[in-house]
Design an enzyme around this catalytic site. Structure first.
Site, PDB file in Angstrom:
ATOM      1  N   SER A  50      81.125  94.317  89.437  1.00 42.53           N
ATOM      2  CA  SER A  50      81.559  92.993  88.977  1.00 42.53           C
ATOM      3  C   SER A  50      81.813  92.130  90.212  1.00 42.53           C
ATOM      4  O   SER A  50      81.872  92.652  91.339  1.00 42.53           O
ATOM      5  CB  SER A  50      82.851  93.134  88.167  1.00 42.53           C
ATOM      6  OG  SER A  50      83.900  93.562  89.035  1.00 42.53           O
ATOM      7  N   ASP A  82      77.167  93.021  87.701  1.00 41.86           N
ATOM      8  CA  ASP A  82      77.698  92.929  86.331  1.00 41.86           C
ATOM      9  C   ASP A  82      78.322  91.544  86.134  1.00 41.86           C
ATOM     10  O   ASP A  82      79.126  91.100  86.965  1.00 41.86           O
ATOM     11  CB  ASP A  82      78.756  94.031  86.175  1.00 41.86           C
ATOM     12  CG  ASP A  82      79.204  94.230  84.737  1.00 41.86           C
ATOM     13  OD1 ASP A  82      78.416  93.945  83.819  1.00 41.86           O
ATOM     14  OD2 ASP A  82      80.347  94.700  84.543  1.00 41.86           O
ATOM     15  N   HIS A  83      77.965  90.884  85.057  1.00 40.96           N
ATOM     16  CA  HIS A  83      78.523  89.565  84.722  1.00 40.96           C
ATOM     17  C   HIS A  83      78.438  88.551  85.866  1.00 40.96           C
ATOM     18  O   HIS A  83      79.442  87.910  86.206  1.00 40.96           O
ATOM     19  CB  HIS A  83      79.986  89.676  84.264  1.00 40.96           C
ATOM     20  CG  HIS A  83      80.141  90.410  82.977  1.00 40.96           C
ATOM     21  ND1 HIS A  83      79.870  89.840  81.755  1.00 40.96           N
ATOM     22  CD2 HIS A  83      80.497  91.693  82.701  1.00 40.96           C
ATOM     23  CE1 HIS A  83      80.066  90.739  80.787  1.00 40.96           C
ATOM     24  NE2 HIS A  83      80.435  91.871  81.342  1.00 40.96           N
ATOM     25  N   ASP A 104      75.409  86.040  83.322  1.00 43.47           N
ATOM     26  CA  ASP A 104      76.126  85.917  82.048  1.00 43.47           C
ATOM     27  C   ASP A 104      76.389  84.447  81.739  1.00 43.47           C
ATOM     28  O   ASP A 104      77.380  83.864  82.184  1.00 43.47           O
ATOM     29  CB  ASP A 104      77.446  86.697  82.122  1.00 43.47           C
ATOM     30  CG  ASP A 104      78.190  86.637  80.802  1.00 43.47           C
ATOM     31  OD1 ASP A 104      77.712  85.966  79.861  1.00 43.47           O
ATOM     32  OD2 ASP A 104      79.253  87.282  80.700  1.00 43.47           O
ATOM     33  N   GLY A 179      87.633  96.123  77.648  1.00 45.66           N
ATOM     34  CA  GLY A 179      89.021  96.556  77.755  1.00 45.66           C
ATOM     35  C   GLY A 179      89.371  97.720  76.847  1.00 45.66           C
ATOM     36  O   GLY A 179      88.500  98.298  76.188  1.00 45.66           O
ATOM     37  N   HIS A 211      77.602  95.932  76.099  1.00 48.87           N
ATOM     38  CA  HIS A 211      78.802  95.822  76.944  1.00 48.87           C
ATOM     39  C   HIS A 211      80.007  96.288  76.123  1.00 48.87           C
ATOM     40  O   HIS A 211      79.917  96.445  74.909  1.00 48.87           O
ATOM     41  CB  HIS A 211      79.019  94.366  77.373  1.00 48.87           C
ATOM     42  CG  HIS A 211      78.144  93.953  78.501  1.00 48.87           C
ATOM     43  ND1 HIS A 211      78.619  93.651  79.739  1.00 48.87           N
ATOM     44  CD2 HIS A 211      76.802  93.825  78.567  1.00 48.87           C
ATOM     45  CE1 HIS A 211      77.605  93.328  80.532  1.00 48.87           C
ATOM     46  NE2 HIS A 211      76.489  93.430  79.844  1.00 48.87           N
ATOM     47  N   ALA A 213      81.586  99.080  75.867  1.00 48.39           N
ATOM     48  CA  ALA A 213      81.223 100.262  75.088  1.00 48.39           C
ATOM     49  C   ALA A 213      82.029 101.508  75.457  1.00 48.39           C
ATOM     50  O   ALA A 213      81.582 102.633  75.213  1.00 48.39           O
ATOM     51  CB  ALA A 213      79.725 100.523  75.234  1.00 48.39           C
TER      52      ALA A 213
END
Ligand code: G3H
Ligand code: 13P
Ligand code: ZN
Length: 310
Positions: A50, A82-83, A104, A179, A211, A213
């Site tokens: 991230s 990521d993102h 994203d 989360g 995502h 998951a």
């Protein structure tokens, strides 16, 4: 041996009815735990960072450790952003040697998401890098933006989006969220498999990404709480639902929370049971072992990617 893109991995996963685990990395123990687990199962793996991870550890450190992991294990590993919030972040990691990026744009209005994603695709493809985008909004916290409820992906729009942007994979919203608290305490977990089925029918052979998951193992949460933690209302995605998604068009399953929980439980337990310990290798080593066990179990029970290196 070098980093690979996700192109071949996804093709084999789609055809074989399995998925590749995409795990978030922030430090050496997490990287080693994940790749040791993947190595034990002879499975390809995606390591993803991230923007928070890049800020914490630095792209150069993370890339160098991932290169070392490839040299040590001989596994096919893709290094993924990521993102990614904007094209600048994408450019930075491509310069650093990442082989896959996510842009994203899910919080933008549709046409703006198309425009910005297309810009990223053109830039990345010219440099041999693959692109994941997102359509629909996951409930919960995403990139510091809090969404109160899901905006499920519209299958018709997914087809238009893929055709107009040229993305290599698409993250969709079918009821997962980021989360440890994915469903209210009294709610029955549910994913919209009808949406996934329709997207799969409209875009045959196209890799879908899930995502949010993590399965959020109750025992791991209990260990955290037994040894001084305070993690309330934790509830993840049932394992059988994730396995079903893996057997369908879902080729990449993102898990970060489960790694965090495994690491925290191991460290808290070590501190609780051995208060005399102050050598970081002791508690970080325990965390690394638990992460490896977690990844092996993900490959067995959810991903189905064992021997995906063959
Ligand atoms: O989807 C988000 C991942 O769990 C990364 O979280 O931004 O706190 O590193 P982070
Ligand atoms: P979890 O919070 O469910 O682990 O999801 C992680 C994720 O989607 C990273 O992009
Ligand atoms: Zn995510």
């Amino acid at each position: 041996m070098a980093l690979v893109t996700t192109k071949e991995m996804f093709k084999k996963a789609y055809e074989g009815g399995y998925a590749i685990g995409a795990f978030n990395i922030n430090d050496m123990e997490i990287i080693q735990g994940i790749v040791n687990g993947a190595k034990a199962k002879n499975s390809p793996v995606i390591l993803q960072c991230s923007t928070g991870a890049l800020k914490y550890a630095g792209a150069k450190y993370l890339k160098a450790m991932v290169d070392a992991a490839i040299e040590e294990t001989g596994l096919d590993i893709a290094l993924h952003l990521d993102h990614g919030p904007n094209i600048e972040a994408v450019k930075e990691v491509i310069d650093a040697g990442f082989t896959s990026v996510m842009f994203d744009g899910s919080h933008y209005e549709y046409e703006e998401n198309v425009r910005l994603t297309k810009e990223v695709v053109d830039y990345a493809h010219a440099r041999g890098v693959v692109v994941e985008a997102e359509l629909g909004v996951l409930a919960g916290v995403e990139d510091d933006v809090v969404a109160d409820s899901h905006i499920y992906t519209d299958p018709e729009q997914a087809v238009d989006f893929v055709n107009r942007t040229g993305v290599d994979s698409l993250a969709i919203a079918i009821g997962t969220s980021h989360g440890a608290v994915k469903f209210p305490p009294d709610a029955k977990p549910e994913l919209k498999f009808d949406i996934l089925e329709e997207i799969q029918r409209k875009l045959p052979g196209f890799p879908i990404v899930l995502h949010g998951a993590s399965a959020v193992d109750p025992q791991t949460v209990a260990t955290c709480n037994e040894f001084g933690g305070n993690i309330a209302n934790a509830k993840g995605i049932p394992v059988e639902m994730l396995r079903k998604a893996s057997s369908m068009a879902v080729c990449k399953i993102n898990m970060d929370t489960d790694i965090r929980l495994a690491m925290t439980a191991a460290i808290r337990k070590t501190f609780g049971e051995k208060p005399e310990v102050f050598d970081p290798r002791n508690y970080l080593g325990a965390a690394r072992t638990e992460i490896q066990k977690l990844v092996e179990s993900k490959i067995d029970t959810i991903l189905g990617s064992e021997n995906g290196m063959n």
